[in-house]
Write a protein that holds these residues in place. Structure first.
Motif, PDB file in Angstrom:
ATOM      1  N   TYR A 379       0.776  -1.224   0.072  1.00 38.19           N
ATOM      2  CA  TYR A 379       0.046   0.040  -0.171  1.00 38.19           C
ATOM      3  C   TYR A 379       0.955   1.132  -0.035  1.00 38.19           C
ATOM      4  O   TYR A 379       1.453   1.584   0.864  1.00 38.19           O
ATOM      5  CB  TYR A 379      -0.994  -0.124   1.339  1.00 38.19           C
ATOM      6  N   LEU A 380       1.093   1.934  -1.213  1.00 39.58           N
ATOM      7  CA  LEU A 380       1.854   3.206  -1.272  1.00 39.58           C
ATOM      8  C   LEU A 380       0.699   4.277  -1.306  1.00 39.58           C
ATOM      9  O   LEU A 380       0.005   4.484  -1.742  1.00 39.58           O
ATOM     10  CB  LEU A 380       2.498   3.198  -2.724  1.00 39.58           C
ATOM     11  N   CYS A 381       1.108   5.048  -0.172  1.00 36.37           N
ATOM     12  CA  CYS A 381       0.009   6.232   0.283  1.00 36.37           C
ATOM     13  C   CYS A 381       0.807   7.253   0.748  1.00 36.37           C
ATOM     14  O   CYS A 381       1.949   7.503   1.049  1.00 36.37           O
ATOM     15  CB  CYS A 381      -0.594   5.683   1.274  1.00 36.37           C
ATOM     16  N   SER A 382      -0.257   8.384   0.796  1.00 35.88           N
ATOM     17  CA  SER A 382       0.282   9.658   1.467  1.00 35.88           C
ATOM     18  C   SER A 382      -0.717  10.371   2.420  1.00 35.88           C
ATOM     19  O   SER A 382      -2.008   9.807   2.145  1.00 35.88           O
ATOM     20  CB  SER A 382       0.501  10.676   0.155  1.00 35.88           C
ATOM     21  N   PRO A 383      -0.596  11.196   3.340  1.00 35.82           N
ATOM     22  CA  PRO A 383      -1.594  11.508   3.959  1.00 35.82           C
ATOM     23  C   PRO A 383      -2.612  12.369   3.305  1.00 35.82           C
ATOM     24  O   PRO A 383      -2.231  12.980   2.173  1.00 35.82           O
ATOM     25  CB  PRO A 383      -0.878  12.685   5.211  1.00 35.82           C
ATOM     26  N   LEU A 388      -3.122  23.714   5.186  1.00 37.33           N
ATOM     27  CA  LEU A 388      -2.477  23.790   6.334  1.00 37.33           C
ATOM     28  C   LEU A 388      -3.123  23.588   7.739  1.00 37.33           C
ATOM     29  O   LEU A 388      -2.593  23.044   8.593  1.00 37.33           O
ATOM     30  CB  LEU A 388      -1.629  25.089   6.409  1.00 37.33           C
ATOM     31  N   HIS A 389      -4.567  23.960   7.698  1.00 33.89           N
ATOM     32  CA  HIS A 389      -5.205  23.867   8.988  1.00 33.89           C
ATOM     33  C   HIS A 389      -5.346  22.484   9.411  1.00 33.89           C
ATOM     34  O   HIS A 389      -5.061  22.133  10.527  1.00 33.89           O
ATOM     35  CB  HIS A 389      -6.464  24.392   8.546  1.00 33.89           C
ATOM     36  N   GLU A 390      -5.533  21.499   8.252  1.00 31.67           N
ATOM     37  CA  GLU A 390      -5.818  20.039   8.701  1.00 31.67           C
ATOM     38  C   GLU A 390      -4.179  19.547   9.300  1.00 31.67           C
ATOM     39  O   GLU A 390      -4.456  18.497   9.870  1.00 31.67           O
ATOM     40  CB  GLU A 390      -6.269  19.548   7.329  1.00 31.67           C
ATOM     41  N   LEU A 391      -3.273  19.870   8.488  1.00 31.66           N
ATOM     42  CA  LEU A 391      -1.882  19.576   9.021  1.00 31.66           C
ATOM     43  C   LEU A 391      -1.683  19.857  10.533  1.00 31.66           C
ATOM     44  O   LEU A 391      -1.285  19.195  11.480  1.00 31.66           O
ATOM     45  CB  LEU A 391      -0.889  20.216   7.965  1.00 31.66           C
ATOM     46  N   GLU A 392      -2.087  21.128  10.845  1.00 38.41           N
ATOM     47  CA  GLU A 392      -1.731  21.801  12.397  1.00 38.41           C
ATOM     48  C   GLU A 392      -2.936  21.140  13.193  1.00 38.41           C
ATOM     49  O   GLU A 392      -2.508  20.640  14.357  1.00 38.41           O
ATOM     50  CB  GLU A 392      -2.008  23.227  12.163  1.00 38.41           C
ATOM     51  N   GLU A 393      -4.039  20.704  12.727  1.00 38.36           N
ATOM     52  CA  GLU A 393      -4.763  20.097  13.682  1.00 38.36           C
ATOM     53  C   GLU A 393      -4.499  18.605  13.917  1.00 38.36           C
ATOM     54  O   GLU A 393      -4.635  18.223  15.163  1.00 38.36           O
ATOM     55  CB  GLU A 393      -6.315  19.673  12.828  1.00 38.36           C
ATOM     56  N   ARG A 394      -3.596  18.069  13.072  1.00 41.31           N
ATOM     57  CA  ARG A 394      -3.204  16.486  13.669  1.00 41.31           C
ATOM     58  C   ARG A 394      -1.616  16.860  14.107  1.00 41.31           C
ATOM     59  O   ARG A 394      -0.756  15.877  14.281  1.00 41.31           O
ATOM     60  CB  ARG A 394      -3.266  15.742  12.480  1.00 41.31           C
ATOM     61  N   HIS A 397       3.665  18.192  10.227  1.00 37.04           N
ATOM     62  CA  HIS A 397       4.600  18.960   9.664  1.00 37.04           C
ATOM     63  C   HIS A 397       4.951  18.480   8.273  1.00 37.04           C
ATOM     64  O   HIS A 397       4.725  17.508   7.806  1.00 37.04           O
ATOM     65  CB  HIS A 397       5.952  19.399  10.426  1.00 37.04           C
ATOM     66  N   ILE A 398       5.200  19.679   7.392  1.00 37.51           N
ATOM     67  CA  ILE A 398       5.616  19.669   5.938  1.00 37.51           C
ATOM     68  C   ILE A 398       6.683  18.456   6.064  1.00 37.51           C
ATOM     69  O   ILE A 398       6.679  17.501   5.086  1.00 37.51           O
ATOM     70  CB  ILE A 398       5.777  20.693   5.323  1.00 37.51           C
ATOM     71  N   ALA A 399       7.534  18.554   7.040  1.00 38.49           N
ATOM     72  CA  ALA A 399       8.739  17.676   7.095  1.00 38.49           C
ATOM     73  C   ALA A 399       8.347  16.139   6.993  1.00 38.49           C
ATOM     74  O   ALA A 399       9.137  15.199   6.939  1.00 38.49           O
ATOM     75  CB  ALA A 399       9.950  18.260   8.138  1.00 38.49           C
ATOM     76  N   ASP A 400       7.014  16.016   7.890  1.00 41.22           N
ATOM     77  CA  ASP A 400       6.703  14.521   7.695  1.00 41.22           C
ATOM     78  C   ASP A 400       6.211  14.067   6.613  1.00 41.22           C
ATOM     79  O   ASP A 400       6.257  12.563   6.521  1.00 41.22           O
ATOM     80  CB  ASP A 400       5.212  14.398   8.647  1.00 41.22           C
TER      81      ASP A 400
END
Length: 666
Positions: A379-383, A388-394, A397-400
Motif C-alpha cells: 500500500y503506497l500512500c500519502s496523508p 495547512l489547517h488540517e495539517l496543524e490539527e493533527r 509538519h510538512i517535513a513529515d
C-alpha cells in the motif's frame, strides 16, 4: 444531484424553452428555480430524469456527457486514459479529486454536504469485451450509464460500444453502496473522417497510404509500416487520425522501434536496502493474507511514528485502520477486486496514542500493488490533507511528508487557493457593504436634496451645488400672494410661545401641502406672514389661476386651525397682485431666493388693506382672473398707503372646482 438537475434544465430549455422546464420542475416538486444551494432528494431527480426522457425521446446520458464537456470538464476527461478501459478505470480517481475540491469549497463556505459519487470497476475479458461494475448509493440511475460511457467512447476513442446489463444485485462486495450493476461492454472501433463515407479499405487506398509513408520514413521503418498495414487488412484503428498518422503514431521516429513492442527491463535483484526504502517511502505498508486477515510485514517510518502499533510486525492491520474508500471488507480478496481503485484508510481512534485522542483522525490515500511472488500487498500512500489547517490539527509538519510527495505542493497550492477564495469572498462582502452604504447614501442624498429643494428652487439649488454663480432673472409677469393672521399681535400677548409655535406649525403644514397641490413656489414665512408666487422660478401662463386656487384653499384650511386664546378658528387676510419681478439668490452662508420689485410691495399692501377671511385682489390680478371661471366681487376704490387710490376686488370662489379639488383631497 444539483449538477444532474442543472443539466436537465439546460437540456429542456435548449430544446423546448423556459416555460416547458418550469412545468416539469413544478411537477417533480423542485421549488428552487435556479437549482442552487440545495441538496435534492433522490425521488425528485428520478422524476425529473424520467419526465425529461419521455418528453425528449432521447438518451439522457449522451446529453449529460456533452453538458459535462461544456461545463469545463472536457480536457480533464480526455486525459483520463488512452483507451476506454483506462478511461473507466480512472473515473473513481477523477471523482476522488472532485470530491476533494468540492469538500474544500464546502469547508470554506461552511456547508455540511458532501459529494457522494458512484463507483466504477472494470474487468477485461479474453474476447476483448469488458465487464463494467457500477456501484451507487442511489437506485434508478444505472440507465444513464450506457449513454454516458457510449458518448465518451465515441468522442474520445472513436469506438462504438454496446452495453447490456448481465447482473443486477444488492451490494455484496462492498459495504457502502446499495446497488451493484454489471454491464457487458462490447467495443466496435470506427474511423471518424471529415467525409466518413469516403473511407475505403481497398487495395488502391492501401497503396495511397504506402506512398504517403514512403515520403516520411526510412527503409527499415517503411518495411515495418507496410507489414503492419497488410496484417491489419481492412480493419480500422480507433483514433481520430488519417491512416498515415495512425502508422506514424505506432512508430518511434528515428529509432524504428514499435511502441507496442515495449518490454520493460527489471534488475536481477532490488538495489535498495530496507532502511532506505522505509525512509524514502515514509507512508507505505506491506501486509499479507494470513487466515483471511491482513497482517503487517513492513511500514514506512512516518506511519510508524503516527501509529506506533505498526512497529510490532505481524499485527492485524484492520485493528489500526478502517477502509473509507472503496467501502469493502478489510480482506485481501476484497481489496484485490478493487485493486485499480484509490484506497483511503483512516486510523481508528481507540488504537491511537493518548496525544491523538483529541485530534481528528488521519486519512491515508494511495494505491494497492499485489506482489504475487511474495503473496503480499503493498500500500503506497500519502496523508490525505488539503490545507495547512488540517495539517496543524493533527500536529503534523510538512517535513513529515517525503520531499518527492506532491502532497506537499497540493497542501500549499490549496492553501493559496483558499486564501485567494477567502480574499475574493472578502472583496464580495466589501462590495456588498459598499452597495448597502451606497444605497443608504443615495437615500440620505435624496433627503438632503428634498430639504434643499424645499428651501431653494431645484435649478437654483443644482447650480449652487455645482459651484456656479446664480444670475438674477427678470420675470415679465407673475402673481404674488401674502397672508397674515388677524389680531396675531394680541394672540401672542395672551399665549405662551409654545402655543404660538404649535398654532403656526399646524397652519403652515396645511399651507405647505397646498403649494404642492397647486404647484406654486413658497418664497418665505416671517412670523405669521406667508408668501408664495406663481410663475416663478418657472414661468407658466396659468400663474394667476394657481395662486387664486391656493388662496381659496388657505381660507378653508385656516378654519381648521384653532385660536389658542378664544378656541375659535383663526382668521387670515390674503392679498394678491400680478406684475413683473426680479428674482435671485441673496447671501452665501444661508442663501435665499428672493423677489424684488414694486409688485412685491403692492401684493403686501393688498394683504394689509384686506378684510379677515377675504382674498383681496388688485386690478391687475382681477384682469388675469375675470375670464377664468372664478366668482369675483368688486370692492371699489380704497386708499392704499404709499400708492394712493386703487380699484380692488374680492375673490369669492372657483365656479367649477369642488372644495375637495381645491384642497387636493381624494
Amino acid at each position: 444531484y444539483g449538477f444532474i438537475n442543472t443539466c436537465l434544465k439546460s437540456l429542456v430549455v435548449e430544446k423546448y424553452g423556459e416555460e416547458t422546464w418550469e412545468k416539469l420542475r413544478l411537477q417533480a416538486g423542485v421549488q428552487d428555480s435556479f437549482l442552487t444551494f440545495e441538496v435534492y432528494k433522490d425521488e425528485i431527480t428520478m422524476q425529473l430524469v424520467d419526465k425529461v426522457c419521455k418528453i425528449l425521446g432521447m438518451e439522457f446520458g449522451e446529453y449529460f456527457f456533452e453538458f459535462c464537456k461544456r461545463s469545463g470538464y472536457d480536457h480533464m476527461l480526455r486525459t483520463l486514459g488512452g483507451n476506454l478501459y483506462e478511461f473507466i478505470e480512472n473515473l473513481d480517481a477523477l471523482h476522488s479529486y472532485l470530491s476533494l475540491s468540492y469538500q474544500a469549497i464546502l469547508f470554506l463556505f461552511v456547508f455540511p454536504q458532501e459529494m457522494n459519487a458512484p463507483s466504477f470497476r472494470v474487468e477485461k475479458n479474453e474476447d476483448g469485451s469488458m465487464h463494467l461494475h457500477y456501484y451507487s448509493d442511489r437506485r434508478g440511475l444505472c440507465h444513464i450509464v450506457p449513454g454516458i460511457i457510449g458518448a465518451a467512447a465515441l468522442d474520445f476513442f472513436n469506438t462504438e460500444i454496446s452495453m447490456e446489463i448481465v447482473n443486477q444485485t444488492e451490494e455484496e462486495e462492498r459495504t457502502g453502496k446499495k446497488e451493484h450493476i454489471v454491464f457487458l461492454v462490447t467495443q466496435n472501433p470506427v474511423f471518424l473522417y471529415k467525409e466518413r463515407n469516403k473511407f475505403s479499405s481497398s487495395p488502391q487506398y492501401l497503396a495511397d497510404s504506402e506512398k504517403q509513408i514512403e515520403n516520411q520514413l526510412n527503409t527499415e521503418d517503411l518495411e515495418k509500416a507496410k507489414n503492419t498495414i497488410r496484417e491489419r487488412g481492412s480493419s480500422v484503428c480507433p483514433v481520430k487520425k488519417s491512416h498515415w498518422k495512425t502508422i506514424r503514431g505506432m512508430i518511434t521516429l528515428g529509432k524504428g522501434k514499435l511502441l507496442r513492442g515495449f518490454d520493460p527491463v527489471y534488475p536481477k535483484s532490488l538495489w535498495i536496502d530496507p532502511k532506505a526504502f522505509c525512509n524514502g517511502l515514509p507512508f507505505h505498508m506491506v501486509f499479507d493474507k494470513e487466515v483471511r486477515q491482513a497482517c503487517v510485514k513492513q511500514a514506512g517510518v512516518s506511519i510508524q511514528k503516527i501509529v506506533p502499533g505498526l512497529q510490532t510486525m505481524g499485527i492485524c492491520l484492520d485493528r489500526y485502520f478502517s477502509i473509507v474508500h472503496p467501502e469493502v471488507p478489510f480482506t485481501i480478496s476484497s481489496i484485490q477486486k478493487f485493486i485499480n481503485s484509490q484506497f483511503v484508510f483512516q486510523t481508528r481512534r481507540e488504537m491511537m496514542p493518548e496525544s491523538w485522542k483529541q485530534r481528528p483522525m488521519l486519512d491515508l490515500r494511495g494505491q494497492m500493488i499485489w506482489m504475487e511472488s511474495l503473496q503480499c500487498m503493498l500500500y503506497l500512500c500519502s496523508p490525505l490533507l488539503r490545507t495547512l489547517h488540517e495539517l496543524e490539527e493533527r500536529q503534523m509538519h510538512i517535513a513529515d511528508i517525503a520531499p518527492h510527495d506532491v502532497t506537499r505542493d497540493l497542501i500549499l497550492l490549496n492553501q493559496q487557493r483558499l486564501a485567494e477564495m477567502e480574499l475574493s469572498n472578502q472583496l464580495e462582502r466589501k462590495k456588498e457593504e459598499l452597495r448597502v452604504l451606497s444605497k443608504h447614501l443615495e437615500e440620505e442624498k435624496k433627503k438632503t436634496e428634498a430639504l434643499l429643494y424645499a428651501m431653494l428652487p431645484q435649478h437654483v439649488a443644482n447650480q449652487l451645488k455645482e459651484g456656479k454663480r446664480v444670475e438674477a432673472g427678470e420675470f415679465k409677469e407673475c402673481t404674488i400672494l401674502f397672508s397674515d393672521v388677524v389680531t396675531f399681535t394680541n394672540i401672542c400677548a395672551q399665549c405662551e410661545p409654545i402655543q404660538i409655535v404649535l398654532m403656526l406649525n399646524s397652519m403652515y403644514l396645511q399651507f405647505d401641502r397646498l403649494t404642492t397641490v397647486h404647484d406654486v413656489y413658497k418664497v418665505e414665512t416671517i412670523g405669521d406672514a406667508y408668501m408664495v408666487v406663481g410663475g416663478v422660478p418657472v414661468p407658466v401662463p396659468s400663474h394667476a389661476e394657481r395662486v387664486a386656487n391656493f388662496a381659496l384653499g388657505m381660507i378653508i384650511a385656516a378654519k381648521g386651525v384653532q385660536n389658542p386664546v378664544s378656541g375659535n378658528p383663526i382668521q387670515i387676510r390674503v392679498g394678491i397682485h400680478t406684475g413683473p419681478v426680479l428674482a435671485g439668490v441673496v447671501g452665501e452662508k444661508m442663501p435665499r431666493y428672493c423677489l424684488f420689485g414694486d409688485t412685491v410691495n403692492i401684493a403686501s399692501r393688498m394683504e394689509s388693506h384686506g378684510v379677515p377671511s377675504k382674498i383681496h385682489l388688485s386690478s391687475s390680478a382681477y384682469r388675469c382672473l375675470k375670464y377664468k371661471n372664478f366668482e369675483i366681487t368688486e370692492r371699489g376704490e380704497i386708499e392704499v398707503k404709499g400708492k394712493g387710490k386703487m380699484h380692488t376686488y374680492f375673490l369669492l370662489r372657483n365656479k367649477t372646482a369642488t372644495e375637495n379639488e381645491i384642497m387636493g383631497r381624494p
